[in-house]
Design an enzyme around this catalytic site. Structure first.
Site, PDB file in Angstrom:
ATOM      1  N   ILE A 162       0.855  -1.182   0.000  1.00  0.00           N
ATOM      2  CA  ILE A 162       0.000   0.000   0.000  1.00  0.00           C
ATOM      3  C   ILE A 162       0.891   1.232   0.000  1.00  0.00           C
ATOM      4  O   ILE A 162       1.799   1.349   0.830  1.00  0.00           O
ATOM      5  CB  ILE A 162      -0.924   0.034   1.231  1.00  0.00           C
ATOM      6  CG1 ILE A 162      -1.803  -1.215   1.283  1.00  0.00           C
ATOM      7  CG2 ILE A 162      -1.796   1.295   1.211  1.00  0.00           C
ATOM      8  CD1 ILE A 162      -2.793  -1.332   0.165  1.00  0.00           C
ATOM      9  N   GLU A 163       0.643   2.140  -0.919  1.00  0.00           N
ATOM     10  CA  GLU A 163       1.399   3.393  -0.941  1.00  0.00           C
ATOM     11  C   GLU A 163       1.063   4.180   0.318  1.00  0.00           C
ATOM     12  O   GLU A 163      -0.095   4.301   0.696  1.00  0.00           O
ATOM     13  CB  GLU A 163       1.048   4.148  -2.226  1.00  0.00           C
ATOM     14  CG  GLU A 163       1.838   5.405  -2.441  1.00  0.00           C
ATOM     15  CD  GLU A 163       1.243   6.552  -1.662  1.00  0.00           C
ATOM     16  OE1 GLU A 163       2.013   7.174  -0.902  1.00  0.00           O
ATOM     17  OE2 GLU A 163       0.039   6.814  -1.787  1.00  0.00           O
ATOM     18  N   SER A 164       2.090   4.713   0.983  1.00  0.00           N
ATOM     19  CA  SER A 164       1.923   5.212   2.350  1.00  0.00           C
ATOM     20  C   SER A 164       1.036   6.452   2.461  1.00  0.00           C
ATOM     21  O   SER A 164       0.284   6.586   3.430  1.00  0.00           O
ATOM     22  CB  SER A 164       3.287   5.481   2.984  1.00  0.00           C
ATOM     23  OG  SER A 164       4.006   6.448   2.250  1.00  0.00           O
ATOM     24  N   LYS A 165       1.115   7.370   1.502  1.00  0.00           N
ATOM     25  CA  LYS A 165       0.249   8.551   1.611  1.00  0.00           C
ATOM     26  C   LYS A 165      -1.214   8.160   1.461  1.00  0.00           C
ATOM     27  O   LYS A 165      -2.085   8.691   2.154  1.00  0.00           O
ATOM     28  CB  LYS A 165       0.622   9.616   0.580  1.00  0.00           C
ATOM     29  CG  LYS A 165      -0.197  10.887   0.767  1.00  0.00           C
ATOM     30  CD  LYS A 165       0.218  12.007  -0.164  1.00  0.00           C
ATOM     31  CE  LYS A 165      -0.643  13.243   0.058  1.00  0.00           C
ATOM     32  NZ  LYS A 165      -0.269  14.349  -0.857  1.00  0.00           N
TER      33      LYS A 165
ATOM     34  N   HIS B 141      10.376   1.455   1.236  1.00  0.00           N
ATOM     35  CA  HIS B 141      10.988   0.731   2.359  1.00  0.00           C
ATOM     36  C   HIS B 141      11.079  -0.777   2.089  1.00  0.00           C
ATOM     37  O   HIS B 141      12.137  -1.402   2.285  1.00  0.00           O
ATOM     38  CB  HIS B 141      10.164   0.922   3.638  1.00  0.00           C
ATOM     39  CG  HIS B 141       9.914   2.338   4.029  1.00  0.00           C
ATOM     40  ND1 HIS B 141       9.169   3.209   3.266  1.00  0.00           N
ATOM     41  CD2 HIS B 141      10.279   3.036   5.137  1.00  0.00           C
ATOM     42  CE1 HIS B 141       9.094   4.379   3.861  1.00  0.00           C
ATOM     43  NE2 HIS B 141       9.759   4.305   5.005  1.00  0.00           N
ATOM     44  N   GLU B 142       9.938  -1.362   1.690  1.00  0.00           N
ATOM     45  CA  GLU B 142       9.889  -2.807   1.488  1.00  0.00           C
ATOM     46  C   GLU B 142      10.877  -3.240   0.409  1.00  0.00           C
ATOM     47  O   GLU B 142      11.520  -4.293   0.523  1.00  0.00           O
ATOM     48  CB  GLU B 142       8.469  -3.230   1.076  1.00  0.00           C
ATOM     49  CG  GLU B 142       7.380  -2.843   2.076  1.00  0.00           C
ATOM     50  CD  GLU B 142       6.731  -1.498   1.772  1.00  0.00           C
ATOM     51  OE1 GLU B 142       5.581  -1.303   2.162  1.00  0.00           O
ATOM     52  OE2 GLU B 142       7.390  -0.634   1.144  1.00  0.00           O
TER      53      GLU B 142
ATOM     54  N   ASP C 268      14.002   8.829   3.770  1.00  0.00           N
ATOM     55  CA  ASP C 268      13.483   7.818   4.690  1.00  0.00           C
ATOM     56  C   ASP C 268      14.644   7.356   5.560  1.00  0.00           C
ATOM     57  O   ASP C 268      15.656   6.879   5.042  1.00  0.00           O
ATOM     58  CB  ASP C 268      12.908   6.624   3.921  1.00  0.00           C
ATOM     59  CG  ASP C 268      11.691   6.985   3.085  1.00  0.00           C
ATOM     60  OD1 ASP C 268      10.866   7.783   3.569  1.00  0.00           O
ATOM     61  OD2 ASP C 268      11.561   6.461   1.965  1.00  0.00           O
TER      62      ASP C 268
ATOM     63  N   ARG D 183       6.541   8.843   9.254  1.00  0.00           N
ATOM     64  CA  ARG D 183       6.190   9.952   8.371  1.00  0.00           C
ATOM     65  C   ARG D 183       4.691   9.896   8.119  1.00  0.00           C
ATOM     66  O   ARG D 183       4.153   8.828   7.841  1.00  0.00           O
ATOM     67  CB  ARG D 183       6.964   9.877   7.052  1.00  0.00           C
ATOM     68  CG  ARG D 183       7.079  11.248   6.402  1.00  0.00           C
ATOM     69  CD  ARG D 183       8.106  11.306   5.301  1.00  0.00           C
ATOM     70  NE  ARG D 183       7.647  10.649   4.101  1.00  0.00           N
ATOM     71  CZ  ARG D 183       8.457  10.119   3.199  1.00  0.00           C
ATOM     72  NH1 ARG D 183       9.754  10.132   3.396  1.00  0.00           N
ATOM     73  NH2 ARG D 183       7.980   9.556   2.114  1.00  0.00           N
TER      74      ARG D 183
ATOM     75  N   CYS E  17      12.208   8.278  -0.864  1.00  0.00           N
ATOM     76  CA  CYS E  17      10.936   7.871  -1.451  1.00  0.00           C
ATOM     77  C   CYS E  17      11.069   7.736  -2.962  1.00  0.00           C
ATOM     78  O   CYS E  17      11.644   8.598  -3.634  1.00  0.00           O
ATOM     79  CB  CYS E  17       9.855   8.879  -1.090  1.00  0.00           C
ATOM     80  SG  CYS E  17       8.278   8.560  -1.915  1.00  0.00           S
TER      81      CYS E  17
END
EC number: 1.7.1.13
Length: 277
Positions: free
Chosen positions: A83-86, A223-224, A191, A252, A184
């Site tokens: 899942i994209e974090s934003k 990150h992943e 990050d 974040r 990112c």
């Protein structure tokens, strides 16, 4: 397929305050795995989880009173999507003015939506106000690589820095660094992370490993994806029998992401927030 550049990252966003599951933006894992030599349709040489912690979860009870909680989401690494974090942040914010019957009802809804978006089974845990005082902190255990006085001049991933002495007897080691920084994939924002590497095998040259981890400093990847790249590079260059890589990234947008990958059966790591988180 959802592409990172089509995500909400780096774009102005309207913050919806009523529940909207369509805000979640899944991104397929496979394209980045293909980049690191893991073709589609073949088993990957690791398994694990992505542990997400959310610190800004709020909704209304049926009488309109705000409720707050911490949330942990455990996403298996064999799900087809991340899942994209934003988008995750925007989705969680959509509960802010939404009436939910109980924390249990919220937990079930989160489980349903995130499992559907990732294509797997996502575990959800809520910590409500009554249990906030029970939360613990802790640092990654292991020998600190950052003690080494090294000269560094490479800031893009450089797996050739990784060396292991295959003539030596196998060792079992746990090594830690707090100097992991990547950026990112879409926005280039930094990050910051700490990383723990557990392995059994020929002794890994610690200076080379530290230089390698630092070499991610100008690298743009989620990150992943960074953790899977680290795992594959160490496996290829150092050939350990057993390997586990665990990174804890700083928060974040009210979220931190903590990927774990291993090639041997071991309990999932403790989800202990460290001082920088």
């Amino acid at each position: 397929m959802s592409l990172p550049e089509h995500s909400p990252l780096g774009k102005p966003s309207a913050y919806k305050t009523e529940y909207d599951a369509t805000l979640l933006f899944p991104i397929a894992r496979q394209p980045k795995r293909t980049e690191i030599g893991l073709p589609a349709g073949k088993p990957v040489p690791f398994f694990g989880v992505d542990i997400w912690n959310a610190y800004e979860v709020s909704w209304l009870n049926m009488r309109g009173k705000p409720q707050v909680a911490l949330a942990t989401f455990i996403i298996p690494s064999d799900t087809p999507n991340i899942i994209e974090s934003k988008s995750f942040k925007l989705y969680l914010n959509s509960f802010n003015q939404t009436k939910i019957a109980s924390p249990e009802a919220l937990q079930q809804l989160l489980h349903h939506d995130l499992s559907e978006a990732t294509g797997g089974t996502v575990q959800v845990r809520l910590v409500t106000e009554a249990d906030l005082g029970k939360q613990k902190m802790g640092e990654l255990e292991g020998l600190l690589l950052d003690r080494l006085d090294i000269e560094v001049d490479r800031y893009e991933p450089a797996p050739d820095l990784l060396k292991a002495d295959q003539q030596e007897s196998p060792v079992e080691e746990t090594l830690v660094s707090h100097l992991l920084k990547s950026n990112c994939l879409v926005t280039g924002q930094p990050d910051w992370g700490s990383v723990q590497i557990r392995y059994v095998g020929a002794p890994i040259n610690q200076e080379g490993l530290l230089k390698y981890l630092i070499s991610f400093r100008n690298h743009n990847e989620f990150h992943e994806q960074c953790v899977e790249r680290i795992f594959m590079d160490v496996m290829r260059e150092c050939k350990p029998v057993k390997l586990a890589v665990y990174a804890r990234y700083t928060r974040r947008g009210g979220l931190d992401i903590n990927p774990f990958r291993t090639n041997f059966n071991t309990p999932w790591p403790d989800n202990l927030r460290n001082a920088r988180q």
